[in-house]
Scaffold this motif. Structure first.
Motif, PDB file in Angstrom:
ATOM      1  N   PHE A   1       0.834  -1.205   0.000  1.00  0.00           N
ATOM      2  CA  PHE A   1       0.000   0.000   0.000  1.00  0.00           C
ATOM      3  C   PHE A   1       0.866   1.252   0.000  1.00  0.00           C
ATOM      4  O   PHE A   1       0.587   2.223  -0.715  1.00  0.00           O
ATOM      5  CB  PHE A   1      -0.924   0.014   1.225  1.00  0.00           C
ATOM      6  N   ASP A   2       1.931   1.254   0.818  1.00  0.00           N
ATOM      7  CA  ASP A   2       2.822   2.419   0.876  1.00  0.00           C
ATOM      8  C   ASP A   2       3.482   2.671  -0.468  1.00  0.00           C
ATOM      9  O   ASP A   2       3.633   3.821  -0.896  1.00  0.00           O
ATOM     10  CB  ASP A   2       3.892   2.211   1.946  1.00  0.00           C
ATOM     11  N   GLN A   3       3.891   1.600  -1.135  1.00  0.00           N
ATOM     12  CA  GLN A   3       4.548   1.754  -2.439  1.00  0.00           C
ATOM     13  C   GLN A   3       3.618   2.396  -3.465  1.00  0.00           C
ATOM     14  O   GLN A   3       4.064   3.143  -4.333  1.00  0.00           O
ATOM     15  CB  GLN A   3       5.014   0.386  -2.960  1.00  0.00           C
ATOM     16  N   ARG A   4       2.335   2.101  -3.358  1.00  0.00           N
ATOM     17  CA  ARG A   4       1.357   2.640  -4.319  1.00  0.00           C
ATOM     18  C   ARG A   4       0.580   3.848  -3.782  1.00  0.00           C
ATOM     19  O   ARG A   4      -0.280   4.384  -4.479  1.00  0.00           O
ATOM     20  CB  ARG A   4       0.355   1.553  -4.716  1.00  0.00           C
ATOM     21  N   ASP A   5       0.895   4.241  -2.548  1.00  0.00           N
ATOM     22  CA  ASP A   5       0.172   5.349  -1.903  1.00  0.00           C
ATOM     23  C   ASP A   5      -1.335   5.073  -1.873  1.00  0.00           C
ATOM     24  O   ASP A   5      -2.158   5.904  -2.263  1.00  0.00           O
ATOM     25  CB  ASP A   5       0.452   6.667  -2.642  1.00  0.00           C
ATOM     26  N   ILE A   6      -1.682   3.879  -1.397  1.00  0.00           N
ATOM     27  CA  ILE A   6      -3.078   3.463  -1.298  1.00  0.00           C
ATOM     28  C   ILE A   6      -3.548   3.582   0.148  1.00  0.00           C
ATOM     29  O   ILE A   6      -2.858   3.173   1.079  1.00  0.00           O
ATOM     30  CB  ILE A   6      -3.242   2.004  -1.775  1.00  0.00           C
ATOM     31  N   ASP A   7      -4.733   4.134   0.325  1.00  0.00           N
ATOM     32  CA  ASP A   7      -5.351   4.250   1.639  1.00  0.00           C
ATOM     33  C   ASP A   7      -6.048   2.929   1.965  1.00  0.00           C
ATOM     34  O   ASP A   7      -6.995   2.546   1.272  1.00  0.00           O
ATOM     35  CB  ASP A   7      -6.374   5.395   1.614  1.00  0.00           C
ATOM     36  N   PRO A   8      -5.608   2.196   3.009  1.00  0.00           N
ATOM     37  CA  PRO A   8      -6.229   0.909   3.333  1.00  0.00           C
ATOM     38  C   PRO A   8      -7.738   0.993   3.582  1.00  0.00           C
ATOM     39  O   PRO A   8      -8.447   0.006   3.380  1.00  0.00           O
ATOM     40  CB  PRO A   8      -5.496   0.466   4.612  1.00  0.00           C
ATOM     41  N   SER A   9      -8.216   2.156   4.014  1.00  0.00           N
ATOM     42  CA  SER A   9      -9.650   2.298   4.263  1.00  0.00           C
ATOM     43  C   SER A   9     -10.465   2.237   2.980  1.00  0.00           C
ATOM     44  O   SER A   9     -11.685   2.061   3.022  1.00  0.00           O
ATOM     45  CB  SER A   9      -9.940   3.609   5.005  1.00  0.00           C
ATOM     46  N   ARG A  10      -9.792   2.368   1.851  1.00  0.00           N
ATOM     47  CA  ARG A  10     -10.470   2.295   0.548  1.00  0.00           C
ATOM     48  C   ARG A  10     -10.205   0.949  -0.152  1.00  0.00           C
ATOM     49  O   ARG A  10     -10.253   0.837  -1.365  1.00  0.00           O
ATOM     50  CB  ARG A  10     -10.035   3.453  -0.356  1.00  0.00           C
ATOM     51  N   VAL A  11      -9.911  -0.069   0.672  1.00  0.00           N
ATOM     52  CA  VAL A  11      -9.627  -1.409   0.155  1.00  0.00           C
ATOM     53  C   VAL A  11     -10.592  -2.411   0.787  1.00  0.00           C
ATOM     54  O   VAL A  11     -10.855  -2.369   1.990  1.00  0.00           O
ATOM     55  CB  VAL A  11      -8.171  -1.827   0.464  1.00  0.00           C
ATOM     56  N   ILE A  12     -11.104  -3.332  -0.028  1.00  0.00           N
ATOM     57  CA  ILE A  12     -11.930  -4.439   0.439  1.00  0.00           C
ATOM     58  C   ILE A  12     -11.054  -5.682   0.501  1.00  0.00           C
ATOM     59  O   ILE A  12     -10.317  -5.968  -0.450  1.00  0.00           O
ATOM     60  CB  ILE A  12     -13.123  -4.691  -0.506  1.00  0.00           C
ATOM     61  N   ALA A  13     -11.111  -6.419   1.603  1.00  0.00           N
ATOM     62  CA  ALA A  13     -10.383  -7.682   1.738  1.00  0.00           C
ATOM     63  C   ALA A  13     -11.378  -8.829   1.750  1.00  0.00           C
ATOM     64  O   ALA A  13     -12.401  -8.769   2.439  1.00  0.00           O
ATOM     65  CB  ALA A  13      -9.571  -7.690   3.025  1.00  0.00           C
ATOM     66  N   VAL A  14     -11.075  -9.885   0.981  1.00  0.00           N
ATOM     67  CA  VAL A  14     -11.958 -11.048   0.890  1.00  0.00           C
ATOM     68  C   VAL A  14     -11.154 -12.302   1.213  1.00  0.00           C
ATOM     69  O   VAL A  14     -10.120 -12.554   0.593  1.00  0.00           O
ATOM     70  CB  VAL A  14     -12.590 -11.179  -0.512  1.00  0.00           C
TER      71      VAL A  14
END
Length: 238
Positions: free
Chosen positions: A172-185
């Protein structure tokens, strides 16, 4: 909890075994749903206990644009964004623990599962029926700091503090992704750390009470059929 609005998310991270794949491979309906999400701008990533050589062909067959987490968080592979492979631990001590365990539990084959030949950050054993005994023996040994995780397919001997969320945080850090905007299945106990990290968690199996308690949504169908059920609802906005 109701199915979330897909507009609030940028990525879905899937476990593989028991979630995307079963003993018969992919369900026929799955790949078109994955492709539809990718076409809509939702990036699909994979987080698995499998090694990178095992996961890479699966990502390629799905033609997804996300990254891959292997070995339960130990390996991070994001060639799509040009990042080098990240190895987050050394699995030598886990391998040593497996061979020591075989001296205490003769039924264990320390060579473990076939994919151990590629494993770099952990070690896996076949004898899932001995999960509780292995945990107890390890607990009273010099290897008590190691984590013992059962996925239903294998028993993983892991470096302490290393789990799927560890690898995901790096990716996530490498892509600058906010974990709150991710769905985990996912479907098993090794998915709980990524459930806790991500903004919305979906369990496609209700066998493990802890998995259910850490999920925001539990599908009615189970396993790969549950994944298809959720994706259809997500795409339709149900």
């Amino acid at each position: 909890m109701a199915i979330p609005d897909i507009e609030n998310f940028d990525m879905i991270v899937f476990d593989i075994d028991g979630t995307l794949l079963d003993l018969n491979g992919f369900q026929p309906e799955l790949i078109p749903l994955i492709r539809k999400l990718e076409y809509s701008g939702i990036k699909i990533s994979l987080a698995s206990g499998r090694t990178l050589p095992n996961v890479t062909p699966i990502q390629q067959s799905l033609a997804t644009s996300g990254f891959v987490i292997g070995e339960n968080g130990g390996m991070v592979w994001d060639t799509k964004e040009g990042h080098p492979i990240r190895k987050l631990a050394d699995g030598l001590r886990a391998k040593e623990a497996a061979y020591w365990l075989s001296t205490k539990i003769p039924e264990i084959d320390p060579a473990g599962i076939e994919s151990n030949r590629w494993r770099e950050t952990e070690w896996c054993l076949n004898e899932t029926a001995y999960y509780e005994k292995i945990k107890q023996v390890i607990l009273n040994s010099d290897y008590s700091d190691l984590s013992i995780v059962s996925t239903g397919f294998a028993i993983h001997i892991c470096t302490p503090g290393l789990d799927k969320s560890t690898g995901l945080k790096v990716a996530f850090d490498q892509r600058d992704i906010d974990p709150s905007r991710v769905i985990a299945v996912g479907d098993a106990s090794n998915d709980i750390p990524m459930f806790k990290l991500c903004g919305f968690a979906v369990a496609v199996n209700d066998v493990d009470e802890q998995v259910v308690n850490n999920a925001d949504h539990v599908t009615e169908e189970k396993g790969t059929l549950g994944t298809i059920e959720f994706l259809k609802q997500l795409i339709l906005g149900v």
